[in-house]
Enzyme design. Structure first.
Site, PDB file in Angstrom:
ATOM      1  CE1 TYR A 130      -3.844   1.889   0.556  1.00  0.00           C
ATOM      2  CE2 TYR A 130      -2.468   3.650   1.706  1.00  0.00           C
ATOM      3  CZ  TYR A 130      -4.108   3.708   1.310  1.00  0.00           C
ATOM      4  OH  TYR A 130      -4.517   4.540   1.436  1.00  0.00           O
ATOM      5  CG  LEU A 154     -33.299   8.185  19.342  1.00  0.00           C
ATOM      6  CD1 LEU A 154     -33.011   6.645  18.781  1.00  0.00           C
ATOM      7  CD2 LEU A 154     -34.680   8.574  18.095  1.00  0.00           C
ATOM      8  CE  LYS A 181     -28.735   5.658  22.060  1.00  0.00           C
ATOM      9  NZ  LYS A 181     -27.272   6.602  22.221  1.00  0.00           N
ATOM     10  CE  LYS A 210     -29.438   4.970  26.965  1.00  0.00           C
ATOM     11  NZ  LYS A 210     -28.222   5.696  26.490  1.00  0.00           N
ATOM     12  CB  CYS A 246     -21.210  31.761  52.133  1.00  0.00           C
ATOM     13  SG  CYS A 246     -23.138  31.519  52.660  1.00  0.00           S
TER      14      CYS A 246
END
EC number: 6.5.1.2
Length: 650
Positions: free
Chosen positions: A33, A80, A110, A304, A401
């Site tokens: 290559y 989605l 996914k 999921k 504080c």
């Protein structure tokens, strides 16, 4: 090498690259290559006018960029809807079956990477853009050209957006991490961050070294007439894109569940990081009919993966004060790896949750993380306690504080508006991407400016000078000037960004846009009746906005003068020919659907999702489906973009 030999060499080099990077089936050795590549390069140097646009030598080129330009997507890149178990998947599918009982589905892994939108015109790659906010991303074309699995040309002359995920395989990620450690550079948190960071390198030569891959998962604007998403994706494969080997066509939810179970079982051994499975309706006509909610398509969801659970040591609990004054306990952990990410912190939500779990400093705890969700402690291992663990007492005074804290149901709040932590976090929000989006003004820089006494409130940002910045560690001439330019660059920003930047409790991006469209620059001068009349505004939101504007009226006026935000062009109802009219939108238009929704609503019209006798207009684009037919049957006036323009000008 003569011109014919050069053309043959380019064809052979691209075939070898496709076999190596896309098919994972090398046809030539690296030496073969490289030799042919350099022969072609030598020909191009002697004959620059003959350089082939698809030559592999054209992937890397150009000087490092100063920054990224914005790029609008032809069609919106949607998020989605998430589903987390079979019951939620079943509910999602049943909603679809009510309208389309014979729908089929396509399931894809996914991939956990960085989304990218490729635009091809006349067969050539002309632009690559990150997702951004879904409507506008960043132009990273130079970097995308260095990714071997992205074809520089395809055998399709019509314009098309090809969407996919840029990923780094796990094996290459590990090598990259080792290399960064050897170079005394900070390792990436996970492969997703590495992919996103590599894609946004200003120097394309760095991107080229990162072993990125592009895996297509869909299309935006496209010319296909086929009725099947599955067939569209097969077409992309024929153009030279990587095929997702796990892509499966399913006919019911039980088949979907089987594919999901297989992916879950292969999750740890898959060469690329996964965080779930995408389920889509296959029929394009059904997709068009189902349409979109405000946030997501109705025809697709993200199924999921289950959260991964790990055991970790809770070293300490610190208290954080947010910009609204809420004090949140955060667990500091002995670092533990979950799905390629090193986790050292986790949320404990509130003190009622700490009491419920009985979590103590020094405990061994069970930790879960699912996708982008912040790591969460689900239980301590009480049987492993040595007796030296320390329970956390509910605080009575602000850790920053020292002022007395107010208890509001489960929340504990600091009421001191001058609390340093509240001010710093307000400034961070003010400059954030969803607000004024001030490039280069992140959390660390704001912390540095605050500690140096250079900023105490929003207005101070516009008084910064190059001299004051150069006195700080890490600031050189260019960095200081870039920050000043970015701050000045917010002048004339969209009004909704200005409203969101103020950090009004309960008023987020969506509410800010509605206020911007409804009231323009007079958003802070409205009464209760006007605010509560806006769609989606409840009593809590209205009261929060009105109280903030009452207390901060002069400050808002001052900031409006400093920043000069631009309100959407408003026509009063009597000026607008479509005020009070009802619109339905269908088909592919020249801009994202949201553009037309905002245009029409800003002119007093109402946009609805379905056609009925009460509809006044149907705005249609290319490939308009059954809504157009139904509108014509019902006698609803149907207009294209050109005809809409004529109506608005009348």
């Amino acid at each position: 090498m003569n011109p014919d030999q050069y053309s043959q060499a380019i064809e052979r080099l691209n075939a070898w690259a496709h076999a190596y990077y896309v098919l994972d089936a090398p046809l030539a050795t690296d030496e073969e290559y490289d030799q042919l590549y350099h022969e072609a390069l030598a020909f191009e140097r002697q004959n620059p006018e003959r350089i082939h646009p698809a030559s592999p030598t054209q992937r890397i080129g150009g000087a490092p960029l100063e920054g990224f330009q914005k790029a609008s997507h032809l069609e919106r890149m949607w998020s989605l809807e998430d589903v987390f178990d079979f019951g939620e998947l079943k509910s999602w599918a049943e909603r679809l079956y009510k309208q389309f009982p014979h729908a089929t589905f396509v399931c894809d892994p996914k991939f956990d990477g960085a989304s990218l939108n490729l635009l091809y015109e006349e067969g050539r790659l002309v632009r690559a853009a990150t997702r951004g906010d879904g409507l506008i991303g960043e132009d990273v074309t130079q970097n995308a050209r260095t990714i071997p699995s992205i074809p520089l040309s395809i055998p399709l002359l019509e314009r098309i957006e090809i969407r996919g995920e840029v990923v780094i395989p796990k094996e290459d990620f590990e090598k990259l991490q080792e290399e960064r450690l050897r170079e005394n550079e900070s390792p990436f948190a996970n492969p997703r961050n590495a992919a996103a960071g590599s894609l946004r390198q200003l120097d394309p030569a760095i991107t080229a070294k990162r072993k990125l891959r592009f895996i297509p998962w869909g299309v935006g604007a496209h010319p296909f007439k086929t009725g099947s998403f599955f067939e569209i994706m097969k077409s992309l494969e024929s153009y030279g894109f990587i095929r997702s080997p796990e892509r499966t066509r399913c006919h019911n939810i039980h088949e979907i569940e089987r594919v999901y179970a297989l992916l879950v079982s292969e999750r740890s051994t898959h060469p690329v990081m996964l965080d779930g499975m995408v389920v889509r309706v296959d029929e394009i006509a059904y997709q068009r009919e189902l349409g979109y909610t405000i946030k997501a398509p109705r025809f697709a969801c993200a199924y999921k993966f289950p959260a991964i659970e790990k055991k970790a040591r809770l070293l300490s609990i610190t208290l954080q004060v947010g910009r609204s004054g809420v004090v949140t306990p955060v667990a500091n952990l002995e670092p533990v790896e979950i799905e390629g990410a090193m986790i050292s912190r986790a949320t404990l939500h509130n003190f009622d949750e700490i009491k419920r779990l009985d979590v103590r400093e020094g405990d061994w705890v069970s930790l879960i993380r699912s996708g982008d969700v912040i790591p969460k402690i689900i239980q301590p291992f009480a049987h492993l306690r040595s007796g030296e663990e320390k329970p956390l007492s509910r605080p009575t005074h602000c850790p920053e504080c020292g002022s007395e804290l107010l208890v509001e149901e489960v929340l504990i709040k600091c009421q001191n508006l001058s609390c340093p932590a509240r001010i710093k976090n307000s400034l961070i929000h003010f400059a954030s991407k969803k607000a004024l989006n001030i490039d280069g003004l992140g959390e660390k820089i704001i912390e540095q400016l605050f500690e140096a006494g250079l900023i105490k409130e929003f207005e101070d940002l516009f008084s910064l000078t190059k001299e004051s910045l150069l006195s700080l560690e890490g600031f050189k001439e260019k960095k200081a000037q870039n920050l000043l330019d970015a701050i000045q660059g917010v002048r004339g920003c969209d009004l909704w960004r200005f409203i969101n930047a103020l950090g009004i409790e309960h008023i987020g991006e969506g509410a800010a846009k509605k206020l911007s469209h409804a009231f323009g620059l007079a958003f802070h001068l409205q009464n209760h009746e006007a605010i509560i009349g806006l769609e989606g505004f409840g009593e809590e939101m209205a009261q929060s906005l009105l109280e903030f504007c009452r207390v901060n009226h002069e400050r808002i006026e001052h900031l409006l003068g400093l920043i000069e935000p631009l309100a959407p062009i408003q026509l009063t109802p009597q000026d607008s020919p479509i005020a009070g009219k009802s619109f339905v939108i269908t088909g592919t238009l020249s801009a994202p659907r949201e553009h037309f929704v905002e245009l029409l609503t800003s002119l007093g019209a109402k946009v609805v999702s379905s056609v009925s006798k009460k509809s006044d207009f149907l705005l249609y684009g290319e490939s308009a489906g059954s809504k157009l037919e139904k509108a014509r049957e019902l006698g609803v006036r149907c207009v294209n973009e050109e005809e809409l323009g004529e109506i608005l000008e009348s």
